[in-house]
Design a protein around this motif. Structure first.
Motif, mmCIF file in Angstrom:
data_model
loop_
_atom_site.group_PDB
_atom_site.id
_atom_site.type_symbol
_atom_site.label_atom_id
_atom_site.label_comp_id
_atom_site.label_asym_id
_atom_site.label_seq_id
_atom_site.Cartn_x
_atom_site.Cartn_y
_atom_site.Cartn_z
ATOM 1 N N SER A 32 -15.982 61.966 38.624
ATOM 2 C CA SER A 32 -16.160 60.967 39.675
ATOM 3 C C SER A 32 -15.866 59.590 39.109
ATOM 4 O O SER A 32 -16.075 59.321 37.932
ATOM 5 N N CYS A 33 -15.360 58.734 39.977
ATOM 6 C CA CYS A 33 -14.995 57.384 39.579
ATOM 7 C C CYS A 33 -16.241 56.636 39.106
ATOM 8 O O CYS A 33 -17.261 56.630 39.796
ATOM 9 N N VAL A 34 -16.138 56.035 37.920
ATOM 10 C CA VAL A 34 -17.291 55.351 37.350
ATOM 11 C C VAL A 34 -17.597 54.061 38.109
ATOM 12 O O VAL A 34 -18.704 53.547 38.040
ATOM 13 N N SER A 35 -16.628 53.554 38.881
ATOM 14 C CA SER A 35 -16.853 52.321 39.638
ATOM 15 C C SER A 35 -17.469 52.585 41.009
ATOM 16 O O SER A 35 -18.446 51.956 41.380
ATOM 17 N N CYS A 36 -16.884 53.531 41.766
ATOM 18 C CA CYS A 36 -17.335 53.718 43.150
ATOM 19 C C CYS A 36 -18.038 55.058 43.372
ATOM 20 O O CYS A 36 -18.624 55.272 44.423
ATOM 21 N N GLY A 37 -17.940 55.974 42.406
ATOM 22 C CA GLY A 37 -18.662 57.233 42.523
ATOM 23 C C GLY A 37 -17.932 58.326 43.281
ATOM 24 O O GLY A 37 -18.445 59.428 43.426
ATOM 25 N N LEU A 38 -16.721 58.047 43.781
ATOM 26 C CA LEU A 38 -15.967 59.062 44.503
ATOM 27 C C LEU A 38 -15.550 60.193 43.589
ATOM 28 O O LEU A 38 -15.242 59.964 42.420
ATOM 29 N N LYS A 74 -7.862 53.438 43.509
ATOM 30 C CA LYS A 74 -8.227 52.259 44.281
ATOM 31 C C LYS A 74 -8.988 51.249 43.422
ATOM 32 O O LYS A 74 -8.687 50.060 43.439
ATOM 33 N N CYS A 75 -9.951 51.742 42.657
ATOM 34 C CA CYS A 75 -10.723 50.838 41.805
ATOM 35 C C CYS A 75 -9.866 50.264 40.680
ATOM 36 O O CYS A 75 -10.037 49.123 40.285
#
Length: 65
Positions: A17-23, A47-48
């Motif tokens: 999962s993306c460490v910035s947004c959690g997706l 995106k992040c």
């Protein structure tokens, strides 16, 4: 168990999962890199990355763009 999940993927590796947004970023053109401080594997979604959102290493707390 994996009950309650809609996605029927065959890979049972740890979910990335993306460490910035959690997706969940499995299957997207995400970046995978090692933390500059501790070497922990970090994932970011496209995106992040494009927006240069801050990230924080889940292990050591290092933050970066």
């Amino acid at each position: 168990g994996r009950e309650g999940r809609c996605m029927s993927t065959t890979d049972d590796r740890e979910t990335r999962s993306c460490v910035s947004c959690g997706l969940n970023i499995a299957g997207t053109n995400a970046a995978a890199f090692k933390c500059p401080d501790c070497g922990q594997q970090i994932y970011r979604c496209a995106k992040c990355r494009k927006q240069s959102n801050l990230y924080e290493c889940p292990d050591c707390g290092f933050t970066g763009p």
